[in-house]
Every structure is written in structure tokens, then in C-alpha cells.
Design a protein around this motif. Sequence first.
Motif, PDB file in Angstrom:
ATOM      1  N   THR A 128       0.851  -1.189   0.000  1.00  0.00           N
ATOM      2  CA  THR A 128       0.000   0.000   0.000  1.00  0.00           C
ATOM      3  C   THR A 128       0.886   1.239   0.000  1.00  0.00           C
ATOM      4  O   THR A 128       1.800   1.348   0.829  1.00  0.00           O
ATOM      5  N   CYS A 139       6.113   2.439   0.578  1.00  0.00           N
ATOM      6  CA  CYS A 139       5.002   1.506   0.604  1.00  0.00           C
ATOM      7  C   CYS A 139       5.021   0.674   1.872  1.00  0.00           C
ATOM      8  O   CYS A 139       6.087   0.285   2.360  1.00  0.00           O
ATOM      9  N   ARG A 165       2.304   7.758 -11.546  1.00  0.00           N
ATOM     10  CA  ARG A 165       2.052   6.321 -11.628  1.00  0.00           C
ATOM     11  C   ARG A 165       1.194   5.792 -10.476  1.00  0.00           C
ATOM     12  O   ARG A 165       0.370   4.908 -10.665  1.00  0.00           O
ATOM     13  N   VAL A 166       1.390   6.325  -9.246  1.00  0.00           N
ATOM     14  CA  VAL A 166       0.667   5.807  -8.082  1.00  0.00           C
ATOM     15  C   VAL A 166       0.156   6.973  -7.233  1.00  0.00           C
ATOM     16  O   VAL A 166       0.586   8.120  -7.392  1.00  0.00           O
ATOM     17  N   SER A 167      -0.745   6.654  -6.310  1.00  0.00           N
ATOM     18  CA  SER A 167      -1.271   7.668  -5.399  1.00  0.00           C
ATOM     19  C   SER A 167      -1.281   7.119  -3.978  1.00  0.00           C
ATOM     20  O   SER A 167      -1.294   5.903  -3.762  1.00  0.00           O
ATOM     21  N   GLY A 169      -2.378   5.727  -0.600  1.00  0.00           N
ATOM     22  CA  GLY A 169      -3.502   4.876  -0.252  1.00  0.00           C
ATOM     23  C   GLY A 169      -3.785   3.794  -1.276  1.00  0.00           C
ATOM     24  O   GLY A 169      -4.563   2.872  -1.005  1.00  0.00           O
ATOM     25  N   GLN A 170      -3.165   3.880  -2.445  1.00  0.00           N
ATOM     26  CA  GLN A 170      -3.404   2.896  -3.499  1.00  0.00           C
ATOM     27  C   GLN A 170      -2.769   1.550  -3.136  1.00  0.00           C
ATOM     28  O   GLN A 170      -1.628   1.494  -2.682  1.00  0.00           O
ATOM     29  N   GLN A 171      -3.504   0.493  -3.339  1.00  0.00           N
ATOM     30  CA  GLN A 171      -2.978  -0.848  -3.120  1.00  0.00           C
ATOM     31  C   GLN A 171      -2.433  -1.372  -4.440  1.00  0.00           C
ATOM     32  O   GLN A 171      -3.137  -1.377  -5.453  1.00  0.00           O
ATOM     33  N   ILE A 172      -1.174  -1.762  -4.431  1.00  0.00           N
ATOM     34  CA  ILE A 172      -0.493  -2.174  -5.650  1.00  0.00           C
ATOM     35  C   ILE A 172       0.235  -3.495  -5.417  1.00  0.00           C
ATOM     36  O   ILE A 172       0.360  -3.955  -4.279  1.00  0.00           O
ATOM     37  N   ARG A 273      -4.274   9.580 -15.984  1.00  0.00           N
ATOM     38  CA  ARG A 273      -3.264   8.640 -15.496  1.00  0.00           C
ATOM     39  C   ARG A 273      -3.728   7.233 -15.823  1.00  0.00           C
ATOM     40  O   ARG A 273      -4.878   6.885 -15.561  1.00  0.00           O
ATOM     41  N   ASP A 275      -4.391   3.372 -15.569  1.00  0.00           N
ATOM     42  CA  ASP A 275      -4.511   2.342 -14.546  1.00  0.00           C
ATOM     43  C   ASP A 275      -3.385   1.331 -14.720  1.00  0.00           C
ATOM     44  O   ASP A 275      -2.943   1.076 -15.850  1.00  0.00           O
TER      45      ASP A 275
END
Length: 311
Positions: A128, A139, A165-167, A169-172, A273, A275
Motif C-alpha cells: 500500500t 510503501c 504512476r501511483v497515489s 492509499g493505493q494498493q499495488i 493517469r 490504470d
Amino acid sequence: MMQTFRTEGNYRSADRLSPAELRAAIASREILQSTALAFDTQRQLRFDLGGVKAVMPFGQCADGAESGTVRDIAVLTRVGRPTCFVIEGMETGENGQPCYQLSRAEAQRMCKAEYLDTLQPGDILPCTVTHIEPFGAFCDVGCGISALLPIDCMSVSRISSPADRVSVGQQILCAIKSRDVQGRFVLSIRELLGTWEENAAGFTVGETVVGIVRSVEEYGTFVEIAPNLAGLAETCPDLHPGQAVSVYIKNILPDKMKIKLVIVNHSLGQSHRFDLRYFITEGHIDHWLYSTPESRKRIETDFAVAACNPV
């Protein structure tokens, strides 16, 4: 019960568990979570578990807090956020009321010993995004334990900022790029986002698609059309990195790993952006080759070397 380790915010909430359920969690050393309500003058996080007060002394707020390697700011910023812990027991507070004693540090030690320390470079794990810096994104890889995802590991195509690329709170999903002798991870995501061929297969000559300007050079404008794929269009000095445009796909050249584009609309008037599209979602990677078989240019990652040579 086998403990499953997750990123912070994804554990069972302790807020509405019955006293019997909380006793069972204490006995099994289950990791739970609750929202920290305050960081008080006694330097402890305060919680409420089903109407019963719970506290987490500073030394138990993170692995390393007791030895002084964790700063106050890292703890007080937990206020208002889901925080994981194990319940160490129950004591009687100053007012004679029961009070649960919590430890996030113990949850993190369990996560390291039973989960993170079993992983090697090339292993894929859920993460995350917790905060973003110009050089990369930090992360959570489990129980609030932090690892760095550098900006150059976010995609093959160049980006100006990790926020492209990411924000937060984003789960990656990430692959472990390397780990140092202290066990700290450096992460990478680009190997999961597909090879040149895999990405190019989603496009056809003659199509017009949305793109994002990544750099403007004297010889042309690089436009990203997928997170791991960019093409070259004509020089347009009025464009800037991050700007969304529409592009016509003029040619796709696998032997040179090049895509020729023509810019149709110079400004779509809105931010865009892509996904993340994962081509690998689990397991382990020893070696990853982005380049096409015909191309002389080799873009690759050898995770096996990193596993043998921790930095």
C-alpha cells in the motif's frame, strides 16, 4: 490459527469484538486493528476497543521505538488512522477501570520473522502506498513496515513524478528488487507491467488513442500510451510532461521497439493517469526481459543476482 500478514488497514477491526473474542485474540496472538484516537502527553496512542480503553506506549508503537530509532512524528501521525497491533494483555488503569495494552511493535516483529524475512528478490507481494517523495514512493509491505519503490522502478517509460504512476492509499503489487543486510526492501513494479511485446499487442496501426506526454526533445515528443510503453511523435514545443493528448498510431516496429505516433489533439483539457495493468500477479520472477527478440537493445532485470548479492 495461521496468521496472515497484511498491510495496515486490512486487518480485522477490534472495535466491535466481544470480550470473549478479544480474549481469544490475545490467546492466539492475532493481529487486529483499530483507529488511534489520540497521542497523549504520556507519549502513548489511545484507542477504544468496544467501550474499553486501550493504550499503546511509545516503545510499542513501532519496532525500533524502544531503542530510539523511531521519531515522535512517525507515531503521532498514526492518530486518526487504522493501526495494527497485538493485544498484550489487560491491566487496571489509574481510575480502576480495565485497560488493554497494545503493541504494534510486536505485530511488526511477527510480520518480519514469519513473513518478510522468508521473501527473496523476485518475489511478488501486495503493498500500500503510504507517501510520495520526488525520488519514489514509500510503501507498506506489512503491518506498517516501510519499503521504497524508486521512481526509476515504476515503469520502463520515463515519468516526472511518482504521482504520475501511483497515489497515496493505493494498493499495488510489487516485486522485491533487492534487500539489504538489515532486511529492508527496495521494490519494483515495472516488471509486472508487461514487456514491450505484451503492451504493444494491445494497439493497432491506424488507431487513435489517449497518450500522456513524458518528455519533449529537439528530435521529437515521447508520448506514453500504456504504463510500460511509449512512442515518438513530432516535436511540439508547446507541450509539457504530464499533458494528456490524443495520438494516431502511424507504425509499430518490434525489431526496433519503436512506435511512431502523430499527435492529433494537442490538449485534451484534463489530466489523465493510466490504470496499472499487471501481466504478472503472483509468485516469483528470476529474470525479466522487456526487449523484443529482434531488438539489439536489451532492457532486463536479473532478480537472481540481487538475491545472491544483498546490498
